[in-house]
Structure formats: C-alpha cells, structure tokens
Design a protein around this motif. Structure first.
Motif: not given
Ligand code: GDP
Ligand code: CA
Length: 319
Positions: A14, A236-237, A297, A299-300, A303-304
């Motif tokens: 990401k 987060l994962k 974070l 998310s989209d 953000d990145r």
C-alpha cells in the motif's frame, strides 16, 4: 537517486502505491521508485513459481489488486475448480491469471533466467509505475515453528491460520543468498530508503537477514526511515503481534525500532517511542532516534499518498 522501499505484500505494498503517487512515477518513467520485495514467502505450486509479495506489490502499484486484498481484480478460478473436481485438496487458492504469471515464471527460472528478470518483465507487462526487485535471485524460504510443529510459510499462514504462539522462525537458504546487484546499486545510489509498514520479522526480516544487507543500509548516504505497521496500538492484518512477542518485543513502534536497530535513522509512527530506543549500540536514551508522528492508516489512495509524502519529507530532513 531513487527512493528505495523495502516491503512485504500488504502494508508495504500500500505504501508503494502511495510513494508512486507522491513521486509522480509512471510506467514509462518508473526509475525514481525502486521496491525491494521479500521473497521468503515464495512457493512452488501447480507447476508455478508463486512470489506473493512481489506480485502483491505489482498489483497494488498497477491498481489491479482485488478488493479481497490478494490476487488480481476480476480474476477467475477455473483451474482451482478443475483441480477440486479431480479430488485435489486445494489449500492455496490462485486465480487463473495469477497462475499464468506463476507458470511463466517457473518456466523462465527452469530455463536459467534470473528471478529479477522474470519479476521485472511482469511489472513492465502490468505497466507498474516503479521498478520491483526481488531481494535476491537465490531461493530463501521462511519456515515457522508454531502450535508445536514446523511449517512451511504458506502452509502456516493458510492451514495454520497464522496462529501463535510462535516458537521459531528460520529463513532457509539465506546464508547462501545475496542481495542482487540491482538491489545493492539502488541502495547505494538512493536519496531515501523507506522500510515499509510490513511484518518486521516475516516480511522485512528475510531482507535484512541477507548477508551484506544491513552493511549496505548502514553504508549508504541515504537516510533509512521506517513506517510503523502498528496502527493505533494494533496490527491491522496478519500475525505481526505473535512474531513481535516471540522476538521479545512489545507490539509497538518501539518494538519495531528495536528490531531494526542501527540501520534505522528515523521512524514514522503514531505514538511516542516508549521506551525510547536508539540507533546507538548502547541504546542510551539520548540516542533515541528521530520520530515523525503521522496518521498511519492507509484506507484509500489519498491516505497512501499523504503518508508517503510525509515520510519523504521526514527523510529529506534527516538527509
Ligand atoms: P503480507 O506480506 O501480506 O503479510 O504484508 P506485510 O508484511 O507487508 O504487511 C503486514 C502489516 O501491514 C501488518 O503488520 C499490518 O498492521 C500492516 N498494515 C496493513 N495495513 C496498514 C496500513 O494501512 N497502515 C500501516 N501503517 N500498516 C498497515
Ligand atoms: Ca508476505
């Protein structure tokens, strides 16, 4: 020189997409961004050579990642269905196009091609706006000891559901593997090196374990900045927490910083470093490394790009 990102397949991938946006790289002018991908997760299956982290990075960068978080957007699964029809126990799902990439990669490796060339050509075919390099051309395979037994990496993640407690981690083959010349050249010429928000032990661990890699990161003139994978105190994962616990580190930016040790010149995180950890061997508090606080974070796409831009600005201050 380029910006060099060390990355695994989710958080790192990401941020790779964010860096491409922030740097304005394109498929026709990709050289400003070099992503060095973990290959400790690679696996030979169905006659294919599957490189999950380099491929996830390429799919994110090409904006072809499926919403489920792996595989290609809109891929089909006819081959897996066919195998199941024959009674094959399909524990590792791979889409048809994904499988095609892996089959062609296996063919090229068998013909004597370098993994670097096979991965580079896929990135070009997908029009990825960056150079994607495997960390090494030689095989390195992560193996995990957990739940009272030894696992091959993918088997641990899928069949074993990535569950701890973790009792051991080994990068088989790493002593005989080397960072590629492309990787070492990019690091030496870099203007900034970013360690992505990936699992510090499973995704970044194999890269740093390559003989000569930590030395190359210490020797380059470029600042080395990590982005923490711990967001709001949580993972987060994936099994990052279980591996930090196994390594005796807190699930925090301080734990991540301690693992990277003296290759690091700064960290982007969303919490104060507690306890302060430094790049100096004696770990004295006055040597605590510079911190840039940011919303982590992603998310989209916005953000990145924002997190990537802040990370680059922070690195520029440290340069
Ligand atoms: P894998 O190869 O798919 O296991 O993925 P990575 O090792 O690259 O990434 C796993 C890490 O990514 C986990 O520790 C997550 O907390 C982290 N991560 C996932 N999404 C984000 C995000 O939006 N921001 C940050 N900072 N970290 C993230
Ligand atoms: Ca991975």
């Amino acid at each position: 020189g380029p910006v060099v990102l060390l990355a695994g397949g989710t958080g790192g991938a990401k941020l790779a997409a964010g860096l491409a946006g922030a740097l304005g790289t394109t498929a026709d002018a990709p050289d400003e961004l070099v992503v060095v991908a973990n290959t400790g997760d690679d696996v030979e299956l169905y006659g294919a050579h599957v490189s999950p982290d380099p491929d996830l990075i390429a799919f994110h960068l090409a904006e072809r990642i499926d919403a489920r978080g792996w595989g290609l957007d809109g891929d089909t699964f006819h081959v897996m269905d066919g195998l199941r029809e024959l009674g094959v126990e399909v524990w590792f799902n791979l889409g048809d196009r994904d499988l095609a990439y892996g089959i062609e990669r296996a063919r090229r490796l068998a013909a004597g091609d370098r993994l670097t060339d096979a991965i580079g050509d896929l990135a070009r075919a997908l029009r990825v706006p960056a150079r994607v390099l495997p960390m090494s051309d030689e095989p390195v395979r992560s193996r995990v000891r957990a739940q009272g037994r030894a696992w091959e990496f993918q088997e641990f993640m899928i069949v074993g559901r990535g569950a701890g407690p973790v009792e051991g981690l080994e990068f088989r083959g790493v002593e005989d593997a080397r960072p590629t010349p492309e990787v070492l050249d990019a690091i030496a010429a870099a203007r900034a090196i970013v360690i992505g928000p990936s699992n510090p032990l499973l995704s970044i661990g194999p890269i740093l374990a390559l003989p000569g890699m930590r030395e190359a990161l210490r020797a380059t003139a470029a600042p080395v900045v990590a982005v923490s994978p711990i967001v709001g105190g949580a993972v987060l994962k994936g099994p990052t927490a279980a591996f930090l616990e196994w390594a005796g580190q807190p699930v925090s930016a301080a734990g991540v910083t301690a693992l990277y040790g003296d290759v690091l010149d700064g960290i982007v995180c969303d919490e104060p470093l507690d306890p302060p950890v430094g790049g100096s061997p004696d770990g004295s508090p006055e040597a605590a490394i510079p911190v840039h606080t940011a919303d982590l974070l992603m998310s989209d796409g916005a953000d990145r790009r924002r997190l990537a831009g802040e990370t680059l600005a922070f690195a520029a201050v440290l340069a």
